[in-house]
Design an enzyme around this catalytic site. Structure first.
Site, PDB file in Angstrom:
ATOM      1  N   LYS A   1       0.820  -1.220   0.000  1.00  0.00           N
ATOM      2  CA  LYS A   1       0.000   0.000   0.000  1.00  0.00           C
ATOM      3  C   LYS A   1       0.850   1.265   0.000  1.00  0.00           C
ATOM      4  CE  LYS A   1      -0.249   0.400   4.949  1.00  0.00           C
ATOM      5  NZ  LYS A   1      -0.625  -0.292   6.169  1.00  0.00           N
TER       6      LYS A   1
ATOM      7  N   ARG B   1      -4.986   0.968  17.930  1.00  0.00           N
ATOM      8  CA  ARG B   1      -5.678   1.036  16.637  1.00  0.00           C
ATOM      9  C   ARG B   1      -6.565  -0.205  16.584  1.00  0.00           C
ATOM     10  NH1 ARG B   1      -2.541   1.554  10.910  1.00  0.00           N
ATOM     11  NH2 ARG B   1      -2.874  -0.704  10.912  1.00  0.00           N
TER      12      ARG B   1
END
Ligand SMILES: *Cc1c(COP(=O)(O)O)cnc(C)c1O
Length: 362
Positions: free
Chosen positions: A37, A132
């Site tokens: 990514k 997260r």
């Protein structure tokens, strides 16, 4: 004539970097996944990861993984971001494996897998304090793993994992990763078999691995940045690895204005174009240049490293970047090209930006 800004992408450098990382991991019993990514899944760079020997490509974005499959690369695909409920059908179709943390999403994946006539592999994520994704409570983590194994017939519990550093800037240590290892052992005892993968983070876990302090149970990392760039391992983590080069991505921009100007703005100061109140150091009148490059292309200009050590990046608005060239040994003139290597954020944005020309060097 070349068009600028121009991003040169050196496939040989990237393949060598990725191979070096893979070698260091395998030496220590870790079989990593390559995360694509950060360079926007540029096809040639994804192919370089496969050429280097990576068997699984990973991304938070399904489009990237669909492109890897369409390109026919000999790899498995891993979805990194916890699936949206609205994309579970695509996850099952495009990803061989996905990271997960929510029982409801796992049930939706199970139904989607059944409809597709497949068994989908899941890695259950534990939050070790970075805050997260992942299940925070150990009891709930183990219970959810056992639930996947026993109740969700169309899913295969492939492993456990964690993510660190990204939000909470928590450093991977033997101590926190041992908590993942211990919970994984409890899961394995409960289900009566070994899990394939215990995934101990990304690039930020490499220093721990290199120090020899990685818990033995961790057998996988999900590595993006270190395959593509080397500067952050050396610069932020004091963990240089032999054979890594930062010449993988080189961004070139053209000088559109040059000359001497004061260094402190003149007038009553408020906020800049992004709503921030920067600090300006008054260094008198100095020679500087304006580049046709900006936050639109790279986000934060501070994440560019000038090839010329005499250049200092002063700042940028959306489409203009200001550099101090007063102390440079080069005598720049209008139209000259200035080059930079990149930190992660600049790679993330410049590879995606349609206004940045890309050139693949083979
Ligand atoms: C982005 C990401 C990674 C890779 O991080 P790098 O720092 O580029 O190695 C690993 N795991 C997850 C869940 C991610 O989102």
């Amino acid at each position: 004539m070349d068009r600028y800004p121009l991003l040169e992408i050196d496939i040989n450098v990237i393949r060598r970097n990725a191979a070096a990382i893979l070698r260091e991991c395998r030496k220590r019993g870790i079989e990593p996944f390559a995360v694509v990514k950060g360079f926007n899944a540029i096809p040639e760079v994804m192919a370089a990861m496969a050429d280097a020997g990576y068997k699984t490509l990973a991304s938070s974005r399904l489009q990237h993984l669909a492109a890897a499959k369409d390109a026919g690369l000999p790899v498995k695909t891993l979805g990194l971001r916890i699936p949206m409920l609205s994309e579970v059908d695509d996850v099952v179709r495009i990803c061989d494996i996905s990271l997960n943390s929510q029982a409801e999403t796992l049930r939706a994946l199970d139904r989607a897998s059944e409809a597709a006539g497949r068994v989908h592999n899941v890695i259950l994520m534990k939050d070790l304090g970075d805050l997260r994704e992942g299940i925070f409570d150990s009891g709930e983590f183990i219970k959810t793993a056992v639930y996947i194994e026993r109740e969700l017939r169309n899913l295969h519990l492939y492993g456990t994992g964690t993510n660190l550093t990204c939000y909470g800037s928590v450093i991977p240590t033997n101590e926190n990763l041992s908590m993942l290892a211990e919970d994984t052992v409890k899961i394995e005892e409960a289900i009566g078999r070994r899990l394939e993968v215990v995934s101990g983070g990304g690039t930020s876990s490499i220093p721990l691995m290199m120090s020899g302090e990685m818990p033995k149970k961790i057998n996988n990392l999900r590595i993006g940045e270190a395959n593509a760039l080397s500067c952050d391992l050396a610069g932020y983590w004091q963990c240089p690895i032999e054979g890594l080069s930062n010449r993988s991505f080189v961004l070139k921009a053209e000088i559109i204005e040059i000359g001497e100007k004061p260094t402190h703005p003149i007038g009553k100061l408020g906020i800049n174009c992004f709503g921030d109140i920067p600090h300006y150091e008054d260094r008198g009148v100095r020679r500087r240049a304006l580049l046709a490059l900006g936050a639109f292309d790279v986000a934060d200009p501070g994440k560019l490293i000038p090839d010329d050590p005499g250049i200092k990046v002063l700042g940028a608005s959306s489409d203009h970047m200001i550099i101090d060239i007063h102390d440079s040994k080069c005598s720049y003139k209008l139209g000259d090209i200035v080059s930079f290597t990149l930190r992660y954020q600049a790679m993330l944005f410049s590879t995606e930006c349609p206004c940045v020309e890309k050139r693949i060097i083979n």
